[in-house]
Motif scaffolding. Structure first.
Motif, short mmCIF file in Angstrom:
data_model
loop_
_atom_site.label_atom_id
_atom_site.label_comp_id
_atom_site.label_asym_id
_atom_site.label_seq_id
_atom_site.Cartn_x
_atom_site.Cartn_y
_atom_site.Cartn_z
N ILE A 1 -44.21 2.17 -36.02
CA ILE A 1 -45.14 2.19 -37.64
C ILE A 1 -45.28 0.99 -38.51
N GLN A 2 -44.64 0.43 -38.46
CA GLN A 2 -44.96 -1.18 -38.57
C GLN A 2 -46.40 -1.35 -38.15
N SER A 3 -47.07 -0.95 -37.62
CA SER A 3 -48.53 -1.46 -36.40
C SER A 3 -49.22 -0.85 -37.31
N PRO B 1 -56.01 -6.26 -39.05
CA PRO B 1 -57.15 -6.29 -38.29
C PRO B 1 -58.05 -5.63 -38.66
N LEU B 2 -59.19 -5.42 -37.87
CA LEU B 2 -60.36 -5.27 -38.20
C LEU B 2 -60.75 -4.15 -37.82
N LEU B 3 -60.09 -3.22 -36.68
CA LEU B 3 -60.61 -2.15 -36.71
C LEU B 3 -59.10 -0.83 -36.01
N GLY B 4 -58.62 -0.35 -36.21
CA GLY B 4 -57.82 0.85 -35.60
C GLY B 4 -56.70 1.49 -35.94
N GLY B 5 -56.11 2.52 -35.45
CA GLY B 5 -55.23 2.86 -36.24
C GLY B 5 -53.45 2.01 -36.01
N LEU C 1 -49.07 0.05 -27.69
CA LEU C 1 -47.57 0.56 -28.21
C LEU C 1 -48.64 1.81 -28.08
N ASP C 2 -47.25 2.00 -27.71
CA ASP C 2 -47.01 3.53 -27.54
C ASP C 2 -46.55 4.59 -28.30
N PRO C 3 -48.01 5.53 -29.30
CA PRO C 3 -47.48 6.45 -30.10
C PRO C 3 -46.31 7.16 -30.17
N GLY C 4 -45.27 6.94 -31.26
CA GLY C 4 -43.98 7.24 -31.53
C GLY C 4 -43.53 6.87 -32.71
#
Length: 329
Positions: free
Chosen positions: A188-190, A170-174, A179-182
């Protein structure tokens, strides 16, 4: 015992000096966090009368009527109670919450990347230094060139090739915004998928320094008497390389690695900006742009404690490993 007491006293004074600078330096910068909040309030059509400004000054701990010395004492008292203030950039969120949300991203990304670069650089430096004069020496200029390349340029190249052209990453982001962080496997995979290119940037940029340092130490260690004695005993080359030469050559690198771990919490501001990664580096840049004294002080405090703690651990470990250090030799 005196050695450990002197070290603890030294780092206690260093911490106090760092906290003092942490208070005064932001206040020497042009601008004021209260002015930033007032400008935002005015843009939204809010009230800008003196009573509102006075309330913001009291809230942010920048009371113009209070002497600077009293503000300093209040600042130290708040630190002892664990109160870091309110962030202007993310108003009205407390600084501890802003740091708590962004710091884990940086620790995971930069921590793993720093560990990988150290391990790879040290292992390759050991082999190159042990087998100097072979084709392996070509690794030194190659990795040194990568280390000399600016972070942002290397990051942009990786984005252009692997994200934009090949579309492997992907270009940007974490993480994927749907998805909802958790703590679940999908998130975790993302996060790992989005963090691959930023981590690769840090590894490629920093591995050369570890390789070059370890290689130079190995070259000087190979000629030591204990290495020649081990060879005279007929020990295997691999054992001599690992147990005798590398074991002693790696000590300066270990010290440097421990110090670099302290800087992990500082993150890599440029890399995080290129990839729009939600780490502490972006928050620090945002705090500077908004004259957010409280957030700047909170981030610098975390960085200072991490760096001083890493240095203290290294000094104490050296005292255990090498008795000459405790004796002042």
């Amino acid at each position: 015992m005196r050695y450990y007491f002197r070290k603890l006293a030294f780092y206690a004074v260093a911490l106090w000096a760092a906290l003092t600078l942490n208070f005064f330096i932001p206040r020497m910068m042009p601008g004021n966090p209260v002015d930033t909040l007032m400008a935002r309030l005015q843009q939204r059509g809010g009230s800008v009368d003196p009573s509102v400004r006075r309330s913001y000054e009291l809230l942010l701990g920048t009371d113009s009527r209070e002497p600077l010395w009293d503000q300093y004492l209040s600042y130290l008292g708040n630190l002892l109670r664990g109160e870091l203030g309110v962030s202007v950039s993310a108003f009205p969120a407390p600084v501890s919450e802003v740091i708590g949300d962004s710091l884990p991203w940086t620790i995971v990304l930069v921590g793993i990347a720093t560990l990988l670069s150290f391990v790879l650089g040290t292992v390759l430096g050991t082999v190159v230094g042990w087998r100097r004069g072979t084709w392996l020496d070509s690794l030194v200029p190659a990795t040194t060139v990568l280390a000399a390349v600016p972070y942002f340029w290397l990051a942009l190249i990786l984005v252009a090739v692997f994200a934009s052209a090949l579309k492997w990453f992907p270009l940007l982001g974490g993480y994927d915004v749907v998805l909802d962080p958790g703590w679940n496997w999908e998130f975790i995979q993302s996060a790992g998928y989005h963090g691959t290119l930023p981590a690769l940037t840090i590894v490629l940029s920093s591995m050369g320094g570890w390789l070059l340092g370890m290689r130079n130490m190995m070259v000087s260690t190979v000629s030591e008497d204990y290495v020649l004695t081990a060879r005279a005993k007929g020990l295997r080359e691999r054992r001599i390389m690992v147990a005798y030469a590398a074991r002693n050559a790696v000590l300066p690198s270990v010290a440097g690695f421990a110090i670099s771990l302290g800087f992990v919490v500082a993150g890599s501001i440029i890399t995080e900006q290129v990839f729009s990664y939600p780490g502490i580096g972006g928050k620090l840049l945002q705090a500077v742009q908004n004259n957010d004294f409280a957030l700047m002080q909170g981030i610098f405090l975390v960085i200072t404690v991490a760096v001083l703690g890493a240095n203290l651990v290294v000094d104490l470990l050296y005292g255990l490993i090498d008795p000459r250090t405790r004796a002042g030799v």
